[in-house]
Design a protein around this motif. Structure first.
Motif, PDB file in Angstrom:
ATOM      1  N   VAL A   1       0.854  -1.187   0.000  1.00  0.00           N
ATOM      2  CA  VAL A   1       0.000   0.000   0.000  1.00  0.00           C
ATOM      3  C   VAL A   1       0.892   1.240   0.000  1.00  0.00           C
ATOM      4  N   ARG A   2       0.638   2.131  -0.933  1.00  0.00           N
ATOM      5  CA  ARG A   2       1.416   3.374  -1.041  1.00  0.00           C
ATOM      6  C   ARG A   2       0.627   4.525  -0.429  1.00  0.00           C
ATOM      7  N   VAL A   3       1.252   5.216   0.522  1.00  0.00           N
ATOM      8  CA  VAL A   3       0.600   6.322   1.226  1.00  0.00           C
ATOM      9  C   VAL A   3       1.474   7.568   1.158  1.00  0.00           C
ATOM     10  N   TRP A   4       0.848   8.723   1.266  1.00  0.00           N
ATOM     11  CA  TRP A   4       1.612   9.969   1.326  1.00  0.00           C
ATOM     12  C   TRP A   4       2.211  10.124   2.720  1.00  0.00           C
ATOM     13  N   GLY A   5       3.522  10.313   2.754  1.00  0.00           N
ATOM     14  CA  GLY A   5       4.211  10.587   4.009  1.00  0.00           C
ATOM     15  C   GLY A   5       4.516  12.068   4.143  1.00  0.00           C
ATOM     16  N   PHE A   6       3.815  12.891   3.372  1.00  0.00           N
ATOM     17  CA  PHE A   6       4.002  14.348   3.408  1.00  0.00           C
ATOM     18  C   PHE A   6       2.644  15.024   3.522  1.00  0.00           C
ATOM     19  N   ASN A   7       2.611  16.177   4.095  1.00  0.00           N
ATOM     20  CA  ASN A   7       1.435  17.062   4.114  1.00  0.00           C
ATOM     21  C   ASN A   7       1.962  18.427   4.520  1.00  0.00           C
ATOM     22  N   ASP A   8       2.434  19.192   3.541  1.00  0.00           N
ATOM     23  CA  ASP A   8       3.175  20.434   3.778  1.00  0.00           C
ATOM     24  C   ASP A   8       2.247  21.646   3.711  1.00  0.00           C
ATOM     25  N   VAL A   9       2.498  22.615   4.596  1.00  0.00           N
ATOM     26  CA  VAL A   9       1.712  23.850   4.599  1.00  0.00           C
ATOM     27  C   VAL A   9       2.639  25.047   4.718  1.00  0.00           C
ATOM     28  N   ASN A  10       2.161  26.199   4.261  1.00  0.00           N
ATOM     29  CA  ASN A  10       2.862  27.461   4.463  1.00  0.00           C
ATOM     30  C   ASN A  10       2.168  28.329   5.495  1.00  0.00           C
ATOM     31  N   THR A  11       0.980  27.930   5.898  1.00  0.00           N
ATOM     32  CA  THR A  11       0.244  28.571   6.989  1.00  0.00           C
ATOM     33  C   THR A  11      -0.315  27.469   7.865  1.00  0.00           C
ATOM     34  N   ILE A  12      -0.054  27.503   9.144  1.00  0.00           N
ATOM     35  CA  ILE A  12      -0.507  26.443  10.036  1.00  0.00           C
ATOM     36  C   ILE A  12      -2.025  26.504  10.185  1.00  0.00           C
ATOM     37  N   PRO A  13      -2.720  25.412   9.880  1.00  0.00           N
ATOM     38  CA  PRO A  13      -4.193  25.411   9.948  1.00  0.00           C
ATOM     39  C   PRO A  13      -4.702  25.298  11.376  1.00  0.00           C
TER      40      PRO A  13
ATOM     41  N   LEU B   1       4.118  -0.877   3.472  1.00  0.00           N
ATOM     42  CA  LEU B   1       3.861   0.493   3.042  1.00  0.00           C
ATOM     43  C   LEU B   1       5.011   1.085   2.237  1.00  0.00           C
ATOM     44  N   ILE B   2       4.663   1.750   1.142  1.00  0.00           N
ATOM     45  CA  ILE B   2       5.598   2.659   0.473  1.00  0.00           C
ATOM     46  C   ILE B   2       5.251   4.052   0.975  1.00  0.00           C
ATOM     47  N   ILE B   3       6.188   4.716   1.627  1.00  0.00           N
ATOM     48  CA  ILE B   3       5.954   6.048   2.180  1.00  0.00           C
ATOM     49  C   ILE B   3       6.760   7.073   1.400  1.00  0.00           C
ATOM     50  N   ASN B   4       6.059   8.050   0.885  1.00  0.00           N
ATOM     51  CA  ASN B   4       6.607   9.067  -0.016  1.00  0.00           C
ATOM     52  C   ASN B   4       6.883  10.363   0.744  1.00  0.00           C
ATOM     53  N   PHE B   5       7.939  11.101   0.370  1.00  0.00           N
ATOM     54  CA  PHE B   5       8.377  12.265   1.142  1.00  0.00           C
ATOM     55  C   PHE B   5       7.967  13.627   0.586  1.00  0.00           C
ATOM     56  N   VAL B   6       7.622  13.736  -0.688  1.00  0.00           N
ATOM     57  CA  VAL B   6       7.253  15.043  -1.248  1.00  0.00           C
ATOM     58  C   VAL B   6       6.474  14.823  -2.539  1.00  0.00           C
ATOM     59  N   ASN B   7       5.648  15.793  -2.886  1.00  0.00           N
ATOM     60  CA  ASN B   7       4.838  15.712  -4.096  1.00  0.00           C
ATOM     61  C   ASN B   7       5.368  16.669  -5.156  1.00  0.00           C
ATOM     62  N   ASN B   8       5.460  16.190  -6.394  1.00  0.00           N
ATOM     63  CA  ASN B   8       5.774  17.095  -7.490  1.00  0.00           C
ATOM     64  C   ASN B   8       4.630  18.073  -7.718  1.00  0.00           C
ATOM     65  N   TRP B   9       3.399  17.634  -7.432  1.00  0.00           N
ATOM     66  CA  TRP B   9       2.216  18.456  -7.608  1.00  0.00           C
ATOM     67  C   TRP B   9       1.944  19.250  -6.332  1.00  0.00           C
ATOM     68  N   SER B  10       1.046  20.213  -6.416  1.00  0.00           N
ATOM     69  CA  SER B  10       0.809  21.105  -5.279  1.00  0.00           C
ATOM     70  C   SER B  10      -0.160  20.536  -4.252  1.00  0.00           C
ATOM     71  N   ASP B  11      -0.764  19.384  -4.541  1.00  0.00           N
ATOM     72  CA  ASP B  11      -1.657  18.767  -3.569  1.00  0.00           C
ATOM     73  C   ASP B  11      -0.886  18.416  -2.299  1.00  0.00           C
ATOM     74  N   TYR B  12      -1.452  18.785  -1.158  1.00  0.00           N
ATOM     75  CA  TYR B  12      -0.826  18.554   0.138  1.00  0.00           C
ATOM     76  C   TYR B  12       0.553  19.215   0.219  1.00  0.00           C
ATOM     77  N   GLY B  13       0.654  20.376  -0.377  1.00  0.00           N
ATOM     78  CA  GLY B  13       1.871  21.187  -0.292  1.00  0.00           C
ATOM     79  C   GLY B  13       2.846  20.922  -1.401  1.00  0.00           C
ATOM     80  N   GLY B  14       3.611  19.856  -1.257  1.00  0.00           N
ATOM     81  CA  GLY B  14       4.546  19.452  -2.299  1.00  0.00           C
ATOM     82  C   GLY B  14       5.655  20.453  -2.538  1.00  0.00           C
ATOM     83  N   ILE B  15       6.294  20.325  -3.705  1.00  0.00           N
ATOM     84  CA  ILE B  15       7.399  21.206  -4.075  1.00  0.00           C
ATOM     85  C   ILE B  15       6.948  22.663  -4.070  1.00  0.00           C
TER      86      ILE B  15
END
Length: 453
Positions: free
Chosen positions: A153-165, A206-220
């Motif tokens: 199972v592959r899951v996102w290991g990232f959820n980046d923000v520029n403003t804390i919710p 689990l495959i855990i990923n560290f960053v998204n190329n796309w802007s979903d959930y923050g990413g690059i």
């Protein structure tokens, strides 16, 4: 995967006929908004993808204050000034655990060895699993996946923000040039903790990923907002890379001894538009070496890329060129600290046909066989019923030397906490539906017939 934009933002911008920041705004077969919100320009990334990028370089900074449940880092030194390691052990709140884990997953020739069995494995993508806020929902999802015979199972290991919710909203990392923070609280990495512990209980990897190329959930894009530059310069930007490695260290250190980790993944669909292929090669080489040699030698590491640019055996179509992603997938096989290769398959998004997918699979498999590394078809999707197209891709993958597994995009279920269905992006395959029979039940039966149950 296809970029999944937040529903709130999507509705807000759609009402004005404008695309959101970093959203798609053009390209072959694209039919959505073609203008961007103020301050953003529709910019060609390739013939099939135009993206809303900043009209001028900005270094937006948030003035939000970090909460007490974060690890604070500084962009200049990228050193963690405090730590909070949370146990991945948790009690089950629903189904009976079925784990039969015997150790760390690894490669074995051109296949994977999971719990002592070397064979072809099937899995799925559940990017949203780490953002669930009810433990019972996580257990329910993983119990269903485990019961089907899917293993990875592959899951996102990232959820980046520029403003804390606000409190109660899940986020993992706040990015700012004046001081970034890693959220280790109840609405931060503790959510990922429970995902790992539940995977341990249900025998999933689990495959855990560290960053998204796309802007979903923050990413690059979130790194660019904090440290400046562009999506392409991110791979060589010192501030972004220092914080990226700091975040990797924070995540890996939490689960380095867990048998539930199948592999660490550098990024979701990394691309470097207009770059020399050496940029992504050097970034992948240095980052994977950092993980394998400095943080965790127990687990595998992989790229998470779409597979663009294999120059041998293709038909010369756009995805087979290095300009598609700014890298040469075949050359990246030479990176010794990447244990296996990934590639994705979305013919409709790339301007190719369903039947073309067979060539895409066999070409990558041949390159993997030549390099002596397993190939994983990590994502695939097509807007048609499984029996018409995708079951054929699964059969091709299962029968082709060099292929070690496949994972459909994406898994869907009904969550007990709300009696509601999970995200449906048009490629979602819901548990125990007719599509599920095709994608999972029949495919698992074919694997078992080949390798034994």
């Amino acid at each position: 995967m296809k970029s999944i934009i937040s529903c709130i933002l999507l509705f807000a911008y759609a009402a004005n006929g404008q695309q959101s920041p970093y959203g798609q705004c053009g390209g072959t077969t694209y039919t959505g908004p073609t203008s961007c919100v103020s301050g953003w320009a529709c910019t060609s990334q390739n013939p099939y993808y135009y993206q809303c990028l900043p009209a001028a370089t900005t270094t937006a900074k948030s003035t939000s204050k970090p909460t007490s449940s974060v690890v604070k880092t500084t962009s200049s030194s990228a050193k963690t000034t405090s730590s909070s390691k949370v146990s991945t052990k948790a009690s089950s709140t629903s189904s009976t655990a079925v784990s039969t884990s015997t150790g760390f997953a690894k490669t074995s020739g051109l296949f994977f060895d999971i719990d002592g069995k070397t064979e072809y494995y099937a899995g799925t993508n559940c990017y949203w699993c780490g953002f669930l806020t009810a433990d019972s929902d996580v257990d329910h999802v993983f119990a269903d996946i485990s019961s089907s015979g899917l293993k990875i199972v592959r899951v996102w290991g990232f959820n980046d923000v520029n403003t804390i919710p606000s409190t109660g909203t899940v986020w993992y990392q706040y990015l700012s040039a004046s001081g970034s923070t890693i959220n280790t609280g109840a609405d931060g990495l503790q959510r990922l903790d429970y995902v790992v512990s539940s995977a341990e209980k249900y025998g999933l990897k689990l495959i855990i990923n560290f960053v998204n190329n796309w802007s979903d959930y923050g990413g690059i894009a979130a790194y660019v907002n904090a440290f400046g530059g562009t999506a392409s310069s991110w791979y060589t930007d010192s501030g972004s890379q220092a914080q990226y490695q700091t975040y990797i260290k924070a995540v890996v250190s939490r689960y380095s001894t867990s048998s539930a980790i199948f592999a660490w993944e550098l990024a979701n669909e990394p691309r470097c538009s207009g770059c020399d292929v050496s940029v992504i090669y050097n970034w992948a080489n240095s980052t994977s070496a950092y993980i394998k040699k400095s943080l965790d030698s127990n687990h595998m590491v992989t790229m998470g890329d779409e597979g663009f640019g294999p120059t041998t055996g293709g038909d010369g179509s756009y995805p087979f060129t290095t300009s598609a992603g700014g890298y040469n997938w075949q050359s990246n096989l030479n990176i010794s600290t990447l244990d296996f290769a990934t590639f994705h398959l979305y013919p409709e998004s790339w301007g190719t046909s369903a039947s073309w997918g067979t060539l895409w699979i066999t070409t990558h498999a041949a390159a993997c066989a030549s390099a002596g590394k397993p190939c994983l078809l990590e994502e695939f999707g097509y807007s048609d019923e499984c029996a018409a197209v995708e079951s054929g891709w699964q059969s091709t993958s299962l029968s082709t030397t060099g292929m070690a597994g496949d994972m459909f995009w994406q898994y869907g279920d009904t969550l007990p906490s709300c009696n509601c269905q999970t995200s449906n992006d048009g490629n979602t395959v819901y548990f125990n539906t007719s599509d599920w029979t095709c994608f999972v039940t029949n495919h698992i039966a074919a694997i078992e017939a080949k390798y034994g149950s």
